[in-house]
Design a protein around this motif. Structure first.
Motif, short mmCIF file in Angstrom:
data_model
loop_
_atom_site.label_atom_id
_atom_site.label_comp_id
_atom_site.label_asym_id
_atom_site.label_seq_id
_atom_site.Cartn_x
_atom_site.Cartn_y
_atom_site.Cartn_z
N VAL A 1 0.86 -1.18 0.00
CA VAL A 1 0.00 0.00 0.00
C VAL A 1 0.90 1.23 0.00
O VAL A 1 1.72 1.39 0.91
CB VAL A 1 -0.94 0.02 1.23
N GLU A 2 0.76 2.05 -1.04
CA GLU A 2 1.58 3.25 -1.20
C GLU A 2 3.07 2.92 -1.13
O GLU A 2 3.87 3.62 -0.50
CB GLU A 2 1.22 4.29 -0.13
N GLY A 3 3.43 1.81 -1.77
CA GLY A 3 4.83 1.45 -1.88
C GLY A 3 5.41 0.68 -0.73
O GLY A 3 6.55 0.20 -0.80
N SER A 4 4.66 0.50 0.36
CA SER A 4 5.17 -0.22 1.52
C SER A 4 4.36 -1.49 1.74
O SER A 4 3.16 -1.52 1.47
CB SER A 4 5.09 0.66 2.77
N VAL A 5 5.03 -2.53 2.26
CA VAL A 5 4.36 -3.78 2.54
C VAL A 5 3.45 -3.60 3.76
O VAL A 5 3.92 -3.26 4.85
CB VAL A 5 5.37 -4.91 2.80
N ALA A 6 2.13 -3.81 3.55
CA ALA A 6 1.16 -3.66 4.63
C ALA A 6 0.77 -5.00 5.22
O ALA A 6 0.43 -5.10 6.41
CB ALA A 6 -0.08 -2.93 4.12
N SER A 7 0.79 -6.05 4.40
CA SER A 7 0.41 -7.39 4.86
C SER A 7 0.92 -8.40 3.85
O SER A 7 1.54 -8.03 2.84
CB SER A 7 -1.11 -7.49 5.02
N SER A 8 0.67 -9.66 4.10
CA SER A 8 1.08 -10.72 3.19
C SER A 8 -0.03 -11.75 3.08
O SER A 8 -0.73 -12.03 4.06
CB SER A 8 2.36 -11.41 3.67
N VAL A 9 -0.18 -12.31 1.87
CA VAL A 9 -1.11 -13.41 1.64
C VAL A 9 -0.28 -14.67 1.38
O VAL A 9 0.62 -14.67 0.55
CB VAL A 9 -2.04 -13.13 0.45
N VAL A 10 -0.59 -15.72 2.12
CA VAL A 10 0.18 -16.96 2.03
C VAL A 10 -0.76 -18.09 1.64
O VAL A 10 -1.85 -18.23 2.21
CB VAL A 10 0.86 -17.29 3.38
N THR A 11 -0.36 -18.89 0.65
CA THR A 11 -1.14 -20.07 0.27
C THR A 11 -0.32 -21.32 0.59
O THR A 11 0.91 -21.33 0.48
CB THR A 11 -1.48 -20.08 -1.23
N LEU A 12 -1.03 -22.37 1.01
CA LEU A 12 -0.40 -23.63 1.43
C LEU A 12 -1.02 -24.78 0.65
O LEU A 12 -2.25 -24.90 0.59
CB LEU A 12 -0.61 -23.86 2.93
N GLN A 13 -0.17 -25.60 0.03
CA GLN A 13 -0.65 -26.79 -0.68
C GLN A 13 0.23 -27.98 -0.31
O GLN A 13 1.46 -27.88 -0.31
CB GLN A 13 -0.58 -26.59 -2.20
N GLU A 14 -0.42 -29.08 -0.01
CA GLU A 14 0.34 -30.29 0.29
C GLU A 14 0.99 -30.81 -0.98
O GLU A 14 0.35 -30.89 -2.04
CB GLU A 14 -0.58 -31.35 0.90
N VAL A 15 2.27 -31.12 -0.89
CA VAL A 15 3.04 -31.53 -2.07
C VAL A 15 2.41 -32.75 -2.73
O VAL A 15 2.33 -32.84 -3.96
CB VAL A 15 4.51 -31.80 -1.68
N SER A 16 1.95 -33.69 -1.94
CA SER A 16 1.36 -34.91 -2.51
C SER A 16 0.14 -34.61 -3.36
O SER A 16 -0.08 -35.23 -4.40
CB SER A 16 1.00 -35.90 -1.39
N SER A 17 -0.68 -33.62 -2.94
CA SER A 17 -1.87 -33.28 -3.72
C SER A 17 -1.48 -32.60 -5.02
O SER A 17 -2.14 -32.78 -6.05
CB SER A 17 -2.80 -32.38 -2.91
N ILE A 18 -0.39 -31.82 -5.01
CA ILE A 18 0.09 -31.18 -6.24
C ILE A 18 0.54 -32.25 -7.22
O ILE A 18 0.24 -32.18 -8.42
CB ILE A 18 1.25 -30.21 -5.93
N GLN A 19 1.24 -33.26 -6.72
CA GLN A 19 1.70 -34.34 -7.59
C GLN A 19 0.52 -35.09 -8.19
O GLN A 19 0.53 -35.43 -9.38
CB GLN A 19 2.59 -35.30 -6.80
N GLU A 20 -0.50 -35.31 -7.39
CA GLU A 20 -1.69 -36.00 -7.90
C GLU A 20 -2.37 -35.17 -8.99
O GLU A 20 -2.82 -35.72 -10.00
CB GLU A 20 -2.67 -36.27 -6.76
N MET A 21 -2.44 -33.84 -8.78
CA MET A 21 -3.05 -32.98 -9.79
C MET A 21 -2.25 -32.99 -11.08
O MET A 21 -2.81 -33.00 -12.18
CB MET A 21 -3.18 -31.56 -9.25
N GLU A 22 -0.92 -32.97 -10.96
CA GLU A 22 -0.08 -33.00 -12.15
C GLU A 22 -0.32 -34.27 -12.95
O GLU A 22 -0.44 -34.23 -14.19
CB GLU A 22 1.38 -32.89 -11.75
#
Length: 631
Positions: free
Chosen positions: A278-299
């Motif tokens: 916000v206005e050039g400065s970091v105000a917050s962060s958004v973090v996403t989490l995925q289990e590696v095994s589920s990513i492999q299954e999707m691939e």
């Protein structure tokens, strides 16, 4: 949700109720002046979208921290003109001085109108902390003849015995405030709806999502994120960490978009961190989490879906033309097999329709929505066999695709693999196929990763596999793994009742036929008496020839006989001692096989050659066909 109107006296409240009767929205009208309005606003906070009020009451509610949006009743030129007219009547003089005592928000409105009235008017601005009596005495000392202001000004002036006029909010002001309140209420409803939609989306998404401030404090997360963090150190009373674990804190601390695989408890997790600036400065962060095994299954699923197109069974049991009781019994047995997941071995001469039965079994099974992958083991060179069946990774061999390629077993995951002419599979690959059947897993060429596969195997052959097992060219253990369920499709000559219906079907279905061709009775006899060594495939080819050259609407016996496969006639006319290409069978071996077989056709199957080829071998070795009981 409703609109709450808090008005300073009963007269204004009454006027507001009357005007708001035509509104479709629920309107709550309450009377309250200054601090009296605060408990009223709090009472209705959960059921109101917006509050309408005026003057100092608005300022008091805002100072008290009321979060509900507030619309102010404006002072119109008409409201001010009416008040000035009352003031003039009260003084009964043409020249008089007016002191307007109001709060800052109302004073600003009056400043826009007073210059147009060209009267001797002085403004006295109030704040919430102003002593109103002192303000009135100051106005008196300044020589004001009459005072004007809000309800509180009127009330205090009356106690001080000072003439005062109330500046009321008329109909125009009320209607304007209602219109503004409706707009704000609609905007709040839309905002709340969007927020709820976003909440539902984030709560039902398969990824964990959480938002943190710059200190790593979590202020929002969905249920998947809560499951990822549950049980980790620094828990609050709900069992979920209110702060990011150290592993995640290190990731967001960089203030840059970051992707990393970390361990959270017993899980391997792919973490994506995106800073919100916000206005050039970091105000917050958004973090996403995925289990590696589920990513492999999707691939893996994506790869299978990408290659799934075209791998579909085209035939169903309803498509099989059958009237012979023998064929109908085979179909009924095949339907029963379709309800299981066991491997099936389909036997039958070339051209009897083994693949059509395999497709029909798949279409009838619980796997019908998934891929049906057919592979002719005799049509693939040995050098390509392994890569086609099991796939390969980038760099597995020279000229391999850069991104690799999934094998047929991967593509057929949760579906069916049909291995036609299984007897022609190279012996080394039979061991790999056996592992797939036993362990339900495989590896691509050049890879060390085990890929689980769930496939149903249907194999087919026109050769005598037990005979090949005895000769050592087919694995005994693979044979028994494939031969869990056994389906034998009889040759066309053994189900003569099917011949005419099939011929009629093929003629009607031919693209070369511009008319309906009927079969004469003599023609039907010829077709029924023909041995059909090529089975249904030969019959279909015959019908294509008929459709191409038949000019009349009926096929007679003479033309039918002339169009039958000439190879069948030739095989019976081989001269004794005629050369045979690549003879590999001794006289004793041929005689022994004939003794074990019920017919020449069965003997050919046991030897793994065509009946025509067998006749040539017999003639070349001088074996008299008269000693053969069944042709």
């Amino acid at each position: 949700m409703a609109i709450l109107c808090i008005l300073p006296n009963s007269e204004m409240a009454k006027a507001f109720r009357k005007i708001s009767e035509s509104s479709e929205r629920k309107i709550i009208v309450e009377q309250g002046l200054l601090s009296e309005a605060v408990p009223i606003a709090k009472k209705y906070e959960d059921e109101t979208d917006v509050i309408i009020s005026r003057g100092g009451t608005v300022l008091v509610m805002r100072q008290a921290g009321i979060k509900t949006p507030i619309v102010e009743l404006q002072v119109t030129a008409k409201d001010l003109a009416l008040a000035l007219e009352k003031a003039k009547a009260l003084t009964n003089r043409d020249n008089f001085r007016i002191g307007v005592i109001t709060f800052a928000n109302m004073t600003q409105q009056l400043k826009d109108f007073l210059p147009f009235f060209k009267l001797n008017i002085s403004l006295y601005e109030l704040s919430i902390d102003t002593n109103l009596q002192e303000a009135i005495h100051i106005a008196q000392n300044d020589g004001m003849d009459v005072l004007m202001g809000g309800v509180i000004t009127e009330q205090v002036a009356e106690k001080c015995d000072v003439p005062a006029i109330l500046i009321e909010s008329g109909e125009t002001s009320i209607r304007y405030a209602l219109a503004e309140a409706e707009k704000i209420a609609a905007a709040r409803r839309l905002k709340d709806r969007r927020a709820e939609e976003l909440r539902i989306i984030t709560e039902n998404i398969s990824e964990g999502i959480l938002a943190t401030d710059t200190s790593g404090n979590i202020f929002r997360m969905n249920k998947v994120a809560r499951q990822f963090l549950r049980g980790l150190p620094s828990l609050d009373e709900t069992g979920v960490s209110p702060r990011l674990p150290l592993e995640l804190s290190e990731i967001i601390g960089s203030g840059k978009e970051t992707r990393r695989v970390i361990s959270l408890g017993q899980r391997r997790v792919m973490v994506d961190s995106i800073p919100v600036k916000v206005e050039g400065s970091v105000a917050s962060s958004v973090v996403t989490l995925q289990e590696v095994s589920s990513i492999q299954e999707m691939e893996e699923e994506i790869r299978r879906e990408t290659h799934f197109k075209g791998y579909k069974a085209k035939s169903r049991f309803e498509d099989i033309v059958a009237e012979d009781n023998l064929t109908l019994r085979v179909i009924e047995l095949a339907k029963r097999f379709a309800r299981t997941n066991a491997s099936i071995l389909i036997r039958g001469e070339s051209g009897v329709g083994k693949e059509i039965f395999a497709q029909s079994i798949h279409s009838e099974s619980d796997r019908s929505a998934r891929a049906f992958v057919a592979m002719n083991c005799a049509a693939i060179p040995d050098s390509l066999f392994e890569s086609e069946m099991f796939g390969y990774v980038d760099g597995a061999f020279t000229d391999a695709r850069k991104k690799g390629k999934p094998g047929l077993f991967e593509i057929a995951h949760r579906g069916t693999v049909f291995l036609d002419e299984i007897s022609e599979m190279p012996l080394p690959l039979q061991a790999r196929l056996l592992r797939v059947l036993q362990e339900h897993e495989m590896m691509r060429l050049g890879d060390d990763k085990i890929i689980p596969v769930d496939v149903r195997i249907i194999a087919a052959s026109n050769r005598d596999i037990p005979f090949l097992v005895r000769k050592g060219v087919f694995r005994n253990d693979l044979y028994w793994r494939l031969n869990v369920l056994n389906l034998t499709i009889p040759p066309l000559r053994e189900r003569k009742t099917d011949i005419i219906p099939l011929a009629t079907h093929f003629l009607a279905d031919s693209d070369l036929c511009g008319q309906n061709i009927a079969l004469s009775e003599t023609c039907r006899s010829v077709l029924r008496d023909h041995p059909w060594p090529g089975n249904v495939r030969e019959l279909k080819n015959f019908c294509e020839r008929v459709a191409a050259i038949c000019d009349s609407g009926e096929l007679d016996a003479r033309l039918a006989a002339s169009l039958l496969d000439p190879d069948e006639g030739c095989e019976r006319q081989v001269e004794p001692g005629a050369p045979v290409r690549n003879p590999t069978f001794s006289r004793e071996e041929l005689l022994r096989t004939l003794e074990m077989s019920a017919s020449v056709g069965e003997a050919a199957i046991r030897l793994g050659i065509h009946r025509t080829t067998l006749w040539r071998h017999l003639s070349a070795l001088g074996i008299n066909r008269k000693n053969i009981l069944r042709p």
